[in-house]
Write a protein that holds these residues in place. Structure first.
Motif, short mmCIF file in Angstrom:
data_model
loop_
_atom_site.label_atom_id
_atom_site.label_comp_id
_atom_site.label_asym_id
_atom_site.label_seq_id
_atom_site.Cartn_x
_atom_site.Cartn_y
_atom_site.Cartn_z
N TRP A 147 14.23 4.13 3.50
CA TRP A 147 12.92 4.01 4.13
C TRP A 147 12.41 2.59 3.95
N ARG A 148 11.79 2.05 4.99
CA ARG A 148 11.18 0.72 4.94
C ARG A 148 9.69 0.86 5.26
N LEU A 149 8.86 0.47 4.31
CA LEU A 149 7.41 0.60 4.45
C LEU A 149 6.77 -0.78 4.48
N LYS A 150 5.92 -1.01 5.44
CA LYS A 150 5.18 -2.25 5.49
C LYS A 150 3.73 -1.96 5.15
N SER A 151 3.19 -2.68 4.16
CA SER A 151 1.79 -2.50 3.76
C SER A 151 1.08 -3.85 3.79
N VAL A 152 -0.24 -3.78 3.92
CA VAL A 152 -1.07 -4.98 3.95
C VAL A 152 -2.15 -4.86 2.89
#
Length: 424
Positions: A137-142
């Motif tokens: 899984w690849r998660l992008k957060s800001v």
């Protein structure tokens, strides 16, 4: 996770524009849990007890942000504390049967301390996608200041819950209303509404309780009741209604238990239809199981409705500058409108997976199968069974991940062993 997969991931990250630039990347050997509310904390604690490390991401700056920042002052747990405790830690004995929100938040903070759960705060997940090429899984957060993070993991646990975003309905003319309009997520108490006429839209537990709170601050509330609703006493025969129902369901079919609850409610309240609260044709427990609609547990609101302190109105037809026209043709002036219209899941807005429905943001599979998806994806707190359901989900998820964690660790150990043997 095998060594070859890790190498493949590193190569892909080096050549993929999505991974280059200022984005900081973090490899998480265990699951990533999204949400540091009761569901996320329960999942993290259960995993830790099984020796599986996890990372908890939370968009707010504290645990249980909904409870801390978006609930009214008088809120208490609607069910007895024994049905609301998280796994492996009961409530303190000196807590009342129905803890206040402050006590519940304190309990959650102590829970996090006991199990050493330290969420990464102010990390809003913008996207989560399964990469089939590497099986991760690849998660992008800001972050709060716009900094981007990339989390890569084998397992993803969605614990953002059923109440991630406030539901604000479109009502004709609402933009023209010159009084105050707010959702219950912004309501704390009725002090600012003393002496004012307030229309509360929504007849669930929150709407009923906000009306009662407004009465206690000498406001003049009216309640919109669009649909039929089950109102039950919080306790009957010296026991909590919920606890009694769960006990009866061990011995009797749900329809007989529903009939018993309705008879007891009639003996205590009388005919609720006589003061504007029609009951659904389906019993309260059966309706909850089929639709997720929770019956209202009365804490004193019904007495105020009977006395006329809280007025009942049908649906809104339109809103004017200072007044509201109802579908029955009646027009009445109000100083404020409070939307007790609930919350919804926002999971489909950032999760690229078919496990959750676009329509309501809930798992497509119904209880009790909705906790597990494909490719190491899990859901905690979406069973429509409150805190009790969250605890059940957390236990199931941790058991499943533990099994996979041990199997992959064993395989990795064999791979490393063969690698050393070949070198020798």
């Amino acid at each position: 996770m095998t060594i070859s997969c890790l190498r493949e991931l590193q190569g892909k990250m080096a050549n993929d524009p999505h991974f280059t630039g200022s984005t900081r990347r973090v490899w998480v050997p265990g699951p990533v849990i999204i949400g540091a509310g009761p569901s996320g904390l329960a999942a993290a604690a259960c995993l830790k007890e099984k020796g599986v490390p996890s990372v908890v991401l939370e968009r707010s700056n504290c645990i249980a942000s909904l409870w801390q920042n978006k609930t009214y002052d008088r809120l208490r747990l609607h069910l007895p504390k024994k049905f609301c405790e998280l796994p492996m830690m009961p409530f303190p004995e000196d807590y009342p049967e129905y803890p206040s929100k402050q006590q519940f938040v304190e309990y959650l903070e102590n829970y996090a301390k006991r199990f050493g759960i330290k969420p990464v705060f102010e990390q809003e997940v913008e996207s989560a996608e399964y990469d089939e090429c590497v099986g991760l899984w690849r998660l992008k957060s800001v972050g709060l200041k716009g900094e981007e993070m990339e989390y890569v993991c084998r397992w993803l646990v969605v614990a953002t819950g059923e109440n991630a975003e406030a539901v604000v309905p479109e009502i004709k003319g609402m933009a023209n209303f010159r009084g105050e309009v707010r959702h219950t997520s912004e309501y704390k108490n009725g002090s600012r509404f003393s002496g004012k006429k307030v229309l509360v839209v929504g007849s669930g537990n929150s709407g009923m309780e906000v009306c009662l709170d407004l009465c206690n601050y000498n406001a003049h509330p009216s309640l919109i009741v669009r649909d039929s609703v089950h109102v039950l006493p919080r306790e009957m025969l010296g026991r909590s209604t919920f606890g009694l129902s769960m006990w009866l369901l061990k011995w009797l079919p749900i329809r007989l238990v529903d009939r018993f609850l309705l008879i007891m409610s009639w003996l205590i309240f009388g005919d609720t239809a006589s003061f504007g609260l029609e009951r659904p044709k389906v019993g309260p427990l059966e309706l909850k199981g089929k639709t997720g609609k929770t019956p209202v547990l009365d804490v004193g609101t019904l007495a105020k409705i009977k006395s006329g302190d809280i007025k009942i109105h049908p649906s809104i037809q339109s809103v004017g500058n200072h007044d509201v026209r109802f579908v029955n043709g009646r027009v009445e002036k109000f100083d404020a409108i409070i939307l007790a219209t609930g919350y919804r899941s926002n999971t489909p807005s950032w999760l690229k997976n078919q496990m959750f429905s676009e329509k309501d943001g809930m798992p497509r599979k119904t209880f009790p199968q909705g906790w597990k998806g494909e490719y190491g994806l899990y859901a905690v707190g979406f069973s429509r069974r409150g805190l009790f359901g969250s605890s059940m989900d957390a236990k199931r998820v941790s058991e499943d991940i533990e099994r996979l964690w041990k199997a992959e660790a064993k395989q990795l150990s064999k791979t490393i062993g063969r690698s050393f043997a070949l070198q020798c």
